[in-house]
Design an enzyme around this catalytic site. Structure first.
Site, PDB file in Angstrom:
ATOM      1  N   SER A  18       2.688   3.777  19.452  1.00  0.00           N
ATOM      2  CA  SER A  18       1.860   4.933  20.245  1.00  0.00           C
ATOM      3  C   SER A  18       1.418   4.844  21.642  1.00  0.00           C
ATOM      4  O   SER A  18       2.673   5.297  22.394  1.00  0.00           O
ATOM      5  CB  SER A  18       0.228   3.721  19.215  1.00  0.00           C
ATOM      6  N   HIS A  45       0.909   7.311  17.114  1.00  0.00           N
ATOM      7  CA  HIS A  45      -0.708   8.288  17.436  1.00  0.00           C
ATOM      8  C   HIS A  45      -0.292   9.172  18.498  1.00  0.00           C
ATOM      9  O   HIS A  45      -0.033   9.020  19.543  1.00  0.00           O
ATOM     10  CB  HIS A  45      -1.200   7.164  18.003  1.00  0.00           C
ATOM     11  N   ASP A 138      -2.019  -1.306  14.179  1.00  0.00           N
ATOM     12  CA  ASP A 138      -1.774  -0.633  13.159  1.00  0.00           C
ATOM     13  C   ASP A 138       0.377  -0.727  13.374  1.00  0.00           C
ATOM     14  O   ASP A 138       0.938  -0.538  14.527  1.00  0.00           O
ATOM     15  CB  ASP A 138      -1.444   1.210  13.513  1.00  0.00           C
TER      16      ASP A 138
END
Length: 197
Positions: A18, A45, A138
């Protein structure tokens, strides 16, 4: 440099990242050995409304072309796949992708946990999971899934990360086999490549 025990014959590499992971991903793809024998499945992401430019930016530096797979597309050796913007990307038994627009997980779609978790189910102990820099949790559960099914787990060294929440979250919930800087991850993939020559 570190010596890696690569006795297993792996079938896929999955990478999650991310915030702060883009430069690491670019470095990995730029130094990937030509003819790398395994598929690389990436869930990063990204801005959900920006559909163009991201894949192109990765492909410019990558030794292998980066593609966004279609639903039900077969996974092939030596290809690099990136989860499309605003879609969850799963790997299903039978070695193909499934895309969906179900609810966000950890405020994210694509969810790294979904991609890592389904890869763990499909590939079991033949999977290598890599988690890079990121600003939320995540991927932690996905890495736990990989470990529990016998796969190899790697996180980026937290002190090297732009934002270390993601690798630290994984380290907090499961056993991680290797904590590596990006340059060491590159070396790991090169050693893996040598095993298949």
């Amino acid at each position: 440099m570190k010596n890696f025990n690569l006795s297993n014959s792996y079938k896929a590499v999955v990478i999650g990242g991310s915030a702060g992971s883009f430069q690491g991903v670019v470095k990995i793809l730029a130094q990937l050995p030509k003819g790398f024998p395994l598929p690389i499945i990436m869930c990063l992401h990204r801005l959900k409304h920006v559909r163009n430019g991201f894949v192109e930016a990765l492909s410019i530096k990558s030794v292998v072309q980066v593609t966004e797979p279609n639903d039900k597309e077969t996974i092939k050796k030596g290809n690099v796949y990136l989860a499309p913007a605003n879609y969850h990307m799963s790997v299903e038994l039978g070695n193909h992708f499934a895309l969906s627009t179900e609810e966000m997980i950890n405020n994210s779609r694509p969810s790294i946990d979904i991609t890592l978790g389904t890869c763990a189910f499909a590939y079991k102990d033949k999977l290598i999971g890599i988690l890079l820099s990121g600003a939320n949790k995540d991927g932690a559960v996905g890495m736990k899934n990989i470990h529990e099914r016998g796969g190899l787990t790697i996180v980026q060294e937290p002190t090297e990360c732009m934002i270390d929440t993601m690798p630290r979250s994984a380290l907090a919930v499961t056993k991680i086999d290797h904590v590596l800087k990006v340059d060491q991850i590159v070396q790991f993939l090169k050693e893996l490549d040598n095993q298949y020559r």
